[in-house]
Design a protein around this motif. Sequence first.
Motif, short mmCIF file in Angstrom:
data_model
loop_
_atom_site.label_atom_id
_atom_site.label_comp_id
_atom_site.label_asym_id
_atom_site.label_seq_id
_atom_site.Cartn_x
_atom_site.Cartn_y
_atom_site.Cartn_z
N LYS A 1 0.97 95.36 47.74
CA LYS A 1 0.21 94.59 48.29
C LYS A 1 -1.38 94.66 48.14
N GLU B 1 -2.05 94.11 44.47
CA GLU B 1 -2.18 92.65 44.38
C GLU B 1 -3.17 91.90 45.02
N ALA B 2 -3.85 92.29 46.10
CA ALA B 2 -5.10 91.75 46.67
C ALA B 2 -6.34 92.14 45.85
N PHE C 1 -6.52 92.77 42.61
CA PHE C 1 -6.22 92.23 41.27
C PHE C 1 -6.84 91.02 41.42
N ASN C 2 -6.44 90.14 42.49
CA ASN C 2 -6.87 88.85 42.84
C ASN C 2 -8.38 88.81 43.10
N LYS C 3 -8.77 89.68 43.56
CA LYS C 3 -10.07 89.64 44.12
C LYS C 3 -11.18 90.03 43.04
N ASN C 4 -10.88 91.04 41.97
CA ASN C 4 -11.73 91.69 41.18
C ASN C 4 -11.01 91.39 39.74
N GLU D 1 3.65 89.40 37.33
CA GLU D 1 2.48 88.60 38.15
C GLU D 1 1.02 88.67 37.58
N PHE D 2 0.54 90.02 37.13
CA PHE D 2 -0.76 90.02 36.44
C PHE D 2 -0.58 89.56 35.18
N GLN E 1 1.07 86.77 34.08
CA GLN E 1 0.66 85.36 34.38
C GLN E 1 -0.49 85.06 34.62
N LYS E 2 -1.30 85.89 35.46
CA LYS E 2 -2.52 85.56 35.56
C LYS E 2 -3.52 85.76 34.67
N ASN E 3 -3.27 86.83 33.77
CA ASN E 3 -4.31 87.32 32.91
C ASN E 3 -3.58 87.80 31.65
#
Length: 228
Positions: free
Chosen positions: A38, A41-42, A44-47, A69-70, A72-74
Motif C-alpha cells: 500500500k 503504491e501511494a 509511486f502514484n505521488k512521486n 500496476e506500475f 501499466q502506469k509507466n
Amino acid sequence: MPDEIKILLVEDDPKLGKTVRDELASSGYETDLAYDGKIAEALFNKNGYHLILLDINLPYKNGWELCKEFRQKNRDVPIIMLTALGEIQDKMEAFNAGADDFLVKPFHLNELLARIKVFTRRMQKNQSMDDVLSMGDLVIDMNTKSVMREGREISLTLKEFMLLELLLRNKGRIVSKAEIAEKVWNINFDTGTNTIEVYINFLRNKVDKPFGHAMIHTKPGFGYFIKE
C-alpha cells in the motif's frame, strides 16, 4: 540523464530495507523506502522515480500485482525484482509481469549496484540516441514511445517496443537470440524457453499482419532481422 537518480525501494524486511537504502544513499541515489504494497503504491502514484527495486512477498499487495500496476502506469521505468525465488519459472513470471531484471536473495550489494548502473547508463545512452527511428512506412518516436505504420498507431507493450527498437536500430543485420535476451531482458535465457519466439510472433501480429507486408524476418539458426 537526470542529475540525481530517484529510486523506489519496496522491501518488507526492515533490516534489509534500511541496509540497501543506506548503501544506495552512499552511492548517490535518492531512495524512498516502502515496507508494504500500500505504501509503495501511494509513493509511486505521488512521486516520479527513475528505477524501482521491488520485493515479491509484501503485505497488503504483493510484488507481482505492483509490478503489473506500475508497468501499466509507466511503460519506461526500469523495475528490478528482489526475491528469494530463483526458479526459471519465477523469472519468467517476473518478466511477464513487466519486470526488467531479477535479483535472487541473498545478493551482494555490489551486484545490485552494478545492475542499477546498467539501467542508468541506458538512460544516458537513450538520451543521446536518435529521437525518431524509421524504415519505410514504420516509424518509432523515442520521445513519445509511439509506433506508427502507414500513419496508424500501433500499441505495444514495453518488451515488444524494446524488441522492435532493437531490430530497427540493427536494420540490415541479423540479431541473435542471445543478443535479444541480453539487451531486452538483461538475462541469458534457458534454451528450453520460447519467450523470444513468442514476442516475435506478438510483434508480427501487430506490426506486419494488419498491413499485408512483412518486415520482421527469421534466419533459421541465426536470429531475426527487419527489412523493407
